[in-house]
Design a protein around this motif. Sequence first.
Motif, PDB file in Angstrom:
ATOM      1  N   SER A  74       0.617  -1.156   0.099  1.00 23.40           N
ATOM      2  CA  SER A  74      -0.287   0.053   0.071  1.00 23.40           C
ATOM      3  C   SER A  74       0.615   1.250  -0.003  1.00 23.40           C
ATOM      4  O   SER A  74       0.541   2.385  -0.845  1.00 23.40           O
ATOM      5  CB  SER A  74      -1.168   0.139   1.140  1.00 23.40           C
ATOM      6  OG  SER A  74      -1.753  -0.847   0.768  1.00 23.40           O
ATOM      7  N   VAL A  75       1.802   1.360   0.849  1.00 17.06           N
ATOM      8  CA  VAL A  75       2.894   2.219   0.924  1.00 17.06           C
ATOM      9  C   VAL A  75       3.246   2.794  -0.276  1.00 17.06           C
ATOM     10  O   VAL A  75       3.374   3.893  -0.814  1.00 17.06           O
ATOM     11  CB  VAL A  75       2.811   2.716   2.695  1.00 17.06           C
ATOM     12  CG1 VAL A  75       4.316   4.112   2.334  1.00 17.06           C
ATOM     13  CG2 VAL A  75       2.464   2.588   3.408  1.00 17.06           C
ATOM     14  N   VAL A  76       4.261   2.424  -0.584  1.00 17.85           N
ATOM     15  CA  VAL A  76       5.212   1.665  -1.709  1.00 17.85           C
ATOM     16  C   VAL A  76       3.622   2.642  -2.973  1.00 17.85           C
ATOM     17  O   VAL A  76       4.115   3.484  -3.934  1.00 17.85           O
ATOM     18  CB  VAL A  76       5.310   0.625  -2.320  1.00 17.85           C
ATOM     19  CG1 VAL A  76       6.345   0.668  -3.180  1.00 17.85           C
ATOM     20  CG2 VAL A  76       6.375   0.366  -1.549  1.00 17.85           C
ATOM     21  N   ASN A  77       2.498   1.279  -2.620  1.00 15.90           N
ATOM     22  CA  ASN A  77       2.263   2.025  -4.459  1.00 15.90           C
ATOM     23  C   ASN A  77       1.393   3.901  -4.251  1.00 15.90           C
ATOM     24  O   ASN A  77       1.337   4.567  -4.894  1.00 15.90           O
ATOM     25  CB  ASN A  77       0.182   0.934  -4.075  1.00 15.90           C
ATOM     26  CG  ASN A  77       1.329   0.122  -4.630  1.00 15.90           C
ATOM     27  OD1 ASN A  77       2.526  -0.417  -5.175  1.00 15.90           O
ATOM     28  ND2 ASN A  77       0.016  -1.410  -4.081  1.00 15.90           N
ATOM     29  N   VAL A  78       0.923   4.198  -3.088  1.00 16.36           N
ATOM     30  CA  VAL A  78       0.429   5.727  -2.959  1.00 16.36           C
ATOM     31  C   VAL A  78       2.109   6.428  -3.366  1.00 16.36           C
ATOM     32  O   VAL A  78       1.892   7.687  -4.315  1.00 16.36           O
ATOM     33  CB  VAL A  78      -0.036   5.999  -1.474  1.00 16.36           C
ATOM     34  CG1 VAL A  78       0.190   7.734  -1.087  1.00 16.36           C
ATOM     35  CG2 VAL A  78      -1.013   5.249  -1.323  1.00 16.36           C
ATOM     36  N   ASN A  79       2.741   6.160  -3.084  1.00 14.53           N
ATOM     37  CA  ASN A  79       4.064   7.539  -2.966  1.00 14.53           C
ATOM     38  C   ASN A  79       4.417   6.592  -4.857  1.00 14.53           C
ATOM     39  O   ASN A  79       4.738   7.881  -6.128  1.00 14.53           O
ATOM     40  CB  ASN A  79       5.021   6.579  -2.441  1.00 14.53           C
ATOM     41  CG  ASN A  79       5.016   6.760  -0.557  1.00 14.53           C
ATOM     42  OD1 ASN A  79       4.157   7.893  -0.735  1.00 14.53           O
ATOM     43  ND2 ASN A  79       5.994   5.879   0.387  1.00 14.53           N
ATOM     44  N   GLY A  80       4.175   5.566  -5.509  1.00 10.41           N
ATOM     45  CA  GLY A  80       4.272   5.565  -6.557  1.00 10.41           C
ATOM     46  C   GLY A  80       3.475   6.300  -7.763  1.00 10.41           C
ATOM     47  O   GLY A  80       3.651   7.086  -8.396  1.00 10.41           O
ATOM     48  N   VAL A  81       2.290   6.172  -7.145  1.00 10.67           N
ATOM     49  CA  VAL A  81       0.685   6.778  -7.812  1.00 10.67           C
ATOM     50  C   VAL A  81       1.227   8.553  -7.497  1.00 10.67           C
ATOM     51  O   VAL A  81       1.067   9.157  -8.841  1.00 10.67           O
ATOM     52  CB  VAL A  81      -0.200   6.728  -7.272  1.00 10.67           C
ATOM     53  CG1 VAL A  81      -1.166   7.902  -7.599  1.00 10.67           C
ATOM     54  CG2 VAL A  81      -0.898   4.871  -7.734  1.00 10.67           C
ATOM     55  N   MET A  82       2.068   8.811  -6.354  1.00 12.54           N
ATOM     56  CA  MET A  82       2.008  10.279  -6.507  1.00 12.54           C
ATOM     57  C   MET A  82       3.592  11.025  -7.494  1.00 12.54           C
ATOM     58  O   MET A  82       2.960  12.077  -8.012  1.00 12.54           O
ATOM     59  CB  MET A  82       2.439  10.504  -4.708  1.00 12.54           C
ATOM     60  CG  MET A  82       1.093  10.646  -3.734  1.00 12.54           C
ATOM     61  SD  MET A  82      -0.130  11.824  -5.181  1.00 12.54           S
ATOM     62  CE  MET A  82      -1.592  10.567  -5.898  1.00 12.54           C
ATOM     63  N   SER A  83       4.106  10.208  -7.941  1.00 10.97           N
ATOM     64  CA  SER A  83       5.527  10.243  -8.336  1.00 10.97           C
ATOM     65  C   SER A  83       5.129  10.525  -9.529  1.00 10.97           C
ATOM     66  O   SER A  83       6.203  10.430 -10.704  1.00 10.97           O
ATOM     67  CB  SER A  83       6.421   9.614  -7.697  1.00 10.97           C
ATOM     68  OG  SER A  83       6.956   8.180  -8.104  1.00 10.97           O
ATOM     69  N   ASN A 151       7.102  -5.197   5.840  1.00 11.68           N
ATOM     70  CA  ASN A 151       8.057  -4.811   5.293  1.00 11.68           C
ATOM     71  C   ASN A 151       7.485  -3.642   4.964  1.00 11.68           C
ATOM     72  O   ASN A 151       6.610  -3.287   5.005  1.00 11.68           O
ATOM     73  CB  ASN A 151       8.132  -5.279   4.325  1.00 11.68           C
ATOM     74  CG  ASN A 151       6.977  -5.648   3.562  1.00 11.68           C
ATOM     75  OD1 ASN A 151       6.108  -6.007   3.209  1.00 11.68           O
ATOM     76  ND2 ASN A 151       6.650  -4.534   1.438  1.00 11.68           N
ATOM     77  N   PRO A 152       9.176  -2.235   5.645  1.00 13.16           N
ATOM     78  CA  PRO A 152       7.691  -0.837   5.486  1.00 13.16           C
ATOM     79  C   PRO A 152       8.089  -0.554   4.046  1.00 13.16           C
ATOM     80  O   PRO A 152       8.913  -1.100   2.885  1.00 13.16           O
ATOM     81  CB  PRO A 152      10.124  -0.007   5.618  1.00 13.16           C
ATOM     82  CG  PRO A 152      10.625  -0.770   6.051  1.00 13.16           C
ATOM     83  CD  PRO A 152      10.242  -2.593   5.910  1.00 13.16           C
ATOM     84  N   GLY A 153       6.416  -0.063   3.754  1.00 17.96           N
ATOM     85  CA  GLY A 153       5.974  -0.058   2.100  1.00 17.96           C
ATOM     86  C   GLY A 153       4.713  -0.757   2.625  1.00 17.96           C
ATOM     87  O   GLY A 153       3.720  -0.555   1.269  1.00 17.96           O
ATOM     88  N   SER A 154       4.682  -1.717   3.385  1.00 13.91           N
ATOM     89  CA  SER A 154       3.235  -2.132   3.479  1.00 13.91           C
ATOM     90  C   SER A 154       2.655  -1.522   4.260  1.00 13.91           C
ATOM     91  O   SER A 154       2.647  -1.115   4.873  1.00 13.91           O
ATOM     92  CB  SER A 154       3.575  -3.668   3.858  1.00 13.91           C
ATOM     93  OG  SER A 154       4.044  -3.612   5.617  1.00 13.91           O
ATOM     94  N   GLY A 155       1.223  -2.237   3.286  1.00 16.15           N
ATOM     95  CA  GLY A 155       0.127  -1.844   4.094  1.00 16.15           C
ATOM     96  C   GLY A 155      -0.263  -2.309   6.008  1.00 16.15           C
ATOM     97  O   GLY A 155      -0.539  -1.892   6.537  1.00 16.15           O
TER      98      GLY A 155
END
Length: 327
Positions: A74-83, A151-155
């Motif tokens: 989830s967190v990686v996905n939000v950041n990926g969509v934002m970048s 992992n850091p970056g996971s929901g």
Amino acid sequence: MKRTGFFLMFAAVAFLAGTLLATQPATAKITFVTIGTGGVTGVYYPTGGAISKMVNKKRKQYGIRATVESTGGSVVNVNGVMSGDLDFGIVQSDRQYQAWHGLAEWKNRGPQKDLRAICSIHPESITLVAAVDSGIKTIQDLKGKRVNIGNPGSGQRQNSIDALTNAGINWEKDIIAEQVKAAEAPGLLQDGRIDAFFYTVGHPSGAIKEATAGRRKVRFVPITEMGALLKKNPYYARAVVPIKFYPGAENKQDVPTFGVKATFVTSIKVPDKVVYAITKELFDNLEEFKKLHPAYGVLTRENMLEGLSAPFHPGALKYFKEVGLVK
Ligand code: GLU
């Protein structure tokens, strides 16, 4: 001599190919979009696959080619969509709330104002799996044990910390916290290298099947006494781990815990017509979509508009208004 001949032939072929390409109609232009998902043994990954399959079927009509990327969650996905590295992402509803409001991982960066919601998808429950031989029967028993929180970056990482904190357990001191990806946790549990792991996931999931089907017997640990947790965090609700999917687990009944929803998000920068097409394909063919994974069984067009924090993307809103789902 030989070389010159080869070169001339190469030049002729290149010229011909160039002419052919130049005469292709302009409609052949394809927009490539990427959907960020999760580990391959989760439910996000097949969900991304199911959505892209539907859109790609209509490639001629929409000119969209969707591909799926396995990510850290989830967190990686939000950041990926934002970048802009990703065009779409599947994100836990609690993470969407936090990103939109600038909380948790987004505390320093502030509210993610470009984030837009499309819809919610399947329910996910905070799933705590423990080895029977570790003696862990309640969340309190995790003290002193080796536990994967995610992992850091996971929901799930924050969900694990919330569950532990709510039970009065300091994750940095009272347990030996591992922070590996959920896809690796079942193997580590089976090998005796961890005692338990948390995974926030829809059911059934490949990872939980793997964990419950090995030689080392496992059980799901209930997470109860959540009054304060639910009161403090509006995005959490009571949920269960449905036991019918995991006959190898020790439990015989559904296991109480708390849960969130998987949601489908994008950025305001993604064109309306792309988001419109994907929304339309998903909602027009919902009955067909629901056959693709048991976790979608509870979905209705109406409840897929619940659990969202960011505003609707205009492309999605256009479709919802057209079909009367939004006034
Ligand atoms: N909920 C997990 C996360 O956001 C992913 C679950 C899945 O891949 O199905 O990291």
